[in-house]
Write a protein that holds these residues in place. Sequence first.
Motif, PDB file in Angstrom:
ATOM      1  N   PRO A 184     -41.378 -42.290 111.615  1.00  0.00           N
ATOM      2  CA  PRO A 184     -40.285 -41.347 111.333  1.00  0.00           C
ATOM      3  C   PRO A 184     -40.367 -40.214 112.474  1.00  0.00           C
ATOM      4  N   GLY A 185     -39.427 -40.017 113.116  1.00  0.00           N
ATOM      5  CA  GLY A 185     -39.259 -38.912 113.818  1.00  0.00           C
ATOM      6  C   GLY A 185     -40.013 -39.032 115.421  1.00  0.00           C
ATOM      7  N   LYS A 186     -40.468 -40.294 115.441  1.00  0.00           N
ATOM      8  CA  LYS A 186     -41.146 -40.583 116.846  1.00  0.00           C
ATOM      9  C   LYS A 186     -40.415 -41.873 117.528  1.00  0.00           C
ATOM     10  N   GLU A 187     -40.645 -41.942 118.930  1.00  0.00           N
ATOM     11  CA  GLU A 187     -39.937 -43.067 119.580  1.00  0.00           C
ATOM     12  C   GLU A 187     -40.755 -44.450 119.229  1.00  0.00           C
ATOM     13  N   ARG A 188     -40.010 -45.350 119.550  1.00  0.00           N
ATOM     14  CA  ARG A 188     -40.610 -46.716 119.256  1.00  0.00           C
ATOM     15  C   ARG A 188     -41.689 -46.971 120.348  1.00  0.00           C
ATOM     16  N   GLU A 189     -42.770 -47.409 120.005  1.00  0.00           N
ATOM     17  CA  GLU A 189     -44.089 -47.600 120.832  1.00  0.00           C
ATOM     18  C   GLU A 189     -44.543 -48.833 120.738  1.00  0.00           C
ATOM     19  N   PHE A 190     -45.051 -49.222 122.135  1.00  0.00           N
ATOM     20  CA  PHE A 190     -45.567 -50.519 122.481  1.00  0.00           C
ATOM     21  C   PHE A 190     -46.956 -50.736 121.485  1.00  0.00           C
ATOM     22  N   VAL A 191     -47.129 -52.016 120.885  1.00  0.00           N
ATOM     23  CA  VAL A 191     -48.480 -51.955 120.010  1.00  0.00           C
ATOM     24  C   VAL A 191     -49.178 -52.944 120.821  1.00  0.00           C
ATOM     25  N   ALA A 192     -48.597 -54.121 120.989  1.00  0.00           N
ATOM     26  CA  ALA A 192     -49.425 -55.383 121.667  1.00  0.00           C
ATOM     27  C   ALA A 192     -48.388 -56.446 121.926  1.00  0.00           C
ATOM     28  N   ALA A 193     -48.773 -57.490 122.723  1.00  0.00           N
ATOM     29  CA  ALA A 193     -47.906 -58.521 123.363  1.00  0.00           C
ATOM     30  C   ALA A 193     -48.637 -59.537 123.735  1.00  0.00           C
ATOM     31  N   ILE A 194     -48.183 -60.812 123.580  1.00  0.00           N
ATOM     32  CA  ILE A 194     -48.864 -62.085 123.893  1.00  0.00           C
ATOM     33  C   ILE A 194     -47.980 -62.736 124.932  1.00  0.00           C
ATOM     34  N   ILE A 195     -48.444 -63.525 125.936  1.00  0.00           N
ATOM     35  CA  ILE A 195     -47.594 -64.199 126.968  1.00  0.00           C
ATOM     36  C   ILE A 195     -47.835 -65.720 126.718  1.00  0.00           C
ATOM     37  N   SER A 196     -47.051 -66.521 127.532  1.00  0.00           N
ATOM     38  CA  SER A 196     -47.156 -68.016 127.096  1.00  0.00           C
ATOM     39  C   SER A 196     -48.420 -68.603 127.432  1.00  0.00           C
ATOM     40  N   SER A 197     -49.168 -67.904 128.401  1.00  0.00           N
ATOM     41  CA  SER A 197     -50.661 -68.288 128.448  1.00  0.00           C
ATOM     42  C   SER A 197     -51.647 -68.193 127.299  1.00  0.00           C
ATOM     43  N   GLY A 198     -51.252 -67.076 126.517  1.00  0.00           N
ATOM     44  CA  GLY A 198     -52.229 -66.801 125.509  1.00  0.00           C
ATOM     45  C   GLY A 198     -52.966 -65.445 125.909  1.00  0.00           C
ATOM     46  N   THR A 199     -52.722 -64.931 127.157  1.00  0.00           N
ATOM     47  CA  THR A 199     -53.134 -63.543 127.455  1.00  0.00           C
ATOM     48  C   THR A 199     -52.438 -62.578 126.356  1.00  0.00           C
ATOM     49  N   THR A 200     -53.347 -61.619 126.096  1.00  0.00           N
ATOM     50  CA  THR A 200     -52.928 -60.392 125.159  1.00  0.00           C
ATOM     51  C   THR A 200     -53.156 -59.072 125.641  1.00  0.00           C
ATOM     52  N   TYR A 201     -52.261 -58.392 125.286  1.00  0.00           N
ATOM     53  CA  TYR A 201     -52.431 -56.770 125.796  1.00  0.00           C
ATOM     54  C   TYR A 201     -52.212 -55.851 124.373  1.00  0.00           C
ATOM     55  N   TYR A 202     -52.815 -54.820 124.677  1.00  0.00           N
ATOM     56  CA  TYR A 202     -52.718 -54.001 123.194  1.00  0.00           C
ATOM     57  C   TYR A 202     -52.573 -52.552 123.890  1.00  0.00           C
ATOM     58  N   THR A 203     -52.192 -51.728 122.989  1.00  0.00           N
ATOM     59  CA  THR A 203     -52.386 -50.268 123.573  1.00  0.00           C
ATOM     60  C   THR A 203     -53.571 -49.704 122.748  1.00  0.00           C
ATOM     61  N   ASP A 204     -54.131 -48.674 123.427  1.00  0.00           N
ATOM     62  CA  ASP A 204     -55.728 -48.271 123.285  1.00  0.00           C
ATOM     63  C   ASP A 204     -55.914 -47.950 121.869  1.00  0.00           C
ATOM     64  N   SER A 205     -54.792 -47.392 121.124  1.00  0.00           N
ATOM     65  CA  SER A 205     -55.156 -46.790 119.774  1.00  0.00           C
ATOM     66  C   SER A 205     -55.397 -48.184 118.866  1.00  0.00           C
ATOM     67  N   VAL A 206     -54.930 -49.356 119.100  1.00  0.00           N
ATOM     68  CA  VAL A 206     -55.252 -50.548 118.139  1.00  0.00           C
ATOM     69  C   VAL A 206     -56.240 -51.513 118.760  1.00  0.00           C
ATOM     70  N   LYS A 207     -56.767 -51.179 119.858  1.00  0.00           N
ATOM     71  CA  LYS A 207     -57.635 -52.130 120.570  1.00  0.00           C
ATOM     72  C   LYS A 207     -58.993 -52.206 119.569  1.00  0.00           C
ATOM     73  N   GLY A 208     -59.378 -53.444 119.223  1.00  0.00           N
ATOM     74  CA  GLY A 208     -60.315 -53.906 118.143  1.00  0.00           C
ATOM     75  C   GLY A 208     -60.101 -53.827 116.928  1.00  0.00           C
ATOM     76  N   ARG A 209     -58.845 -53.482 116.570  1.00  0.00           N
ATOM     77  CA  ARG A 209     -58.588 -53.369 115.155  1.00  0.00           C
ATOM     78  C   ARG A 209     -57.257 -54.344 115.231  1.00  0.00           C
ATOM     79  N   PHE A 210     -56.441 -54.555 115.838  1.00  0.00           N
ATOM     80  CA  PHE A 210     -55.470 -55.501 115.794  1.00  0.00           C
ATOM     81  C   PHE A 210     -55.545 -56.726 116.446  1.00  0.00           C
ATOM     82  N   ILE A 211     -54.889 -57.643 116.073  1.00  0.00           N
ATOM     83  CA  ILE A 211     -54.934 -59.062 116.859  1.00  0.00           C
ATOM     84  C   ILE A 211     -53.638 -59.817 116.979  1.00  0.00           C
ATOM     85  N   ILE A 212     -53.040 -59.731 118.157  1.00  0.00           N
ATOM     86  CA  ILE A 212     -52.053 -60.643 118.330  1.00  0.00           C
ATOM     87  C   ILE A 212     -52.129 -62.092 118.491  1.00  0.00           C
ATOM     88  N   SER A 213     -51.509 -62.917 117.791  1.00  0.00           N
ATOM     89  CA  SER A 213     -51.926 -64.308 118.136  1.00  0.00           C
ATOM     90  C   SER A 213     -50.265 -65.235 117.817  1.00  0.00           C
TER      91      SER A 213
END
Length: 127
Positions: free
Chosen positions: A41-70
């Motif tokens: 609430p009251g904040k802009e939409r922010e990137f959390v994580a992404a996965i590409i077709s090769s399976g490579t994943t990207y994370y925002t720093d605040s969730v690295k080590g805690r979130f897993i995209i699959s």
Amino acid sequence: QVHLVESGGGLVQPGGSLRLSCTASGRALSTWTVGWFRQAPGKEREFVAAIISSGTTYYTDSVKGRFIISMDFNAKNTVYLQVNTVEPEDAAVYYCAKAIGQTTAVTARPVSRYEYWGQGTQVTVSS
């Protein structure tokens, strides 16, 4: 047209876990870049994580080590976001989205890179 549906949100205690799902109707996600974003609430939409077709994943720093995209490559139409060690700052509406074309670690992050969005699923953090 692509229809994305998120599910799995809910109430979670600090330190707890939950798994969010993003399902595409009628299309295989496995050939796309799929991202998870969140908006508090009251904040802009922010990137959390992404996965590409090769399976490579990207994370925002605040969730690295805690979130897993699959991606469920067998079903080919579901992307998950495992949310672990939840913090109060993780409370938000979480959205999944399909990117325009393939992306890199840099180009996967802007909201403007995504063309189809789900309706969102609420994550509430409370003890």
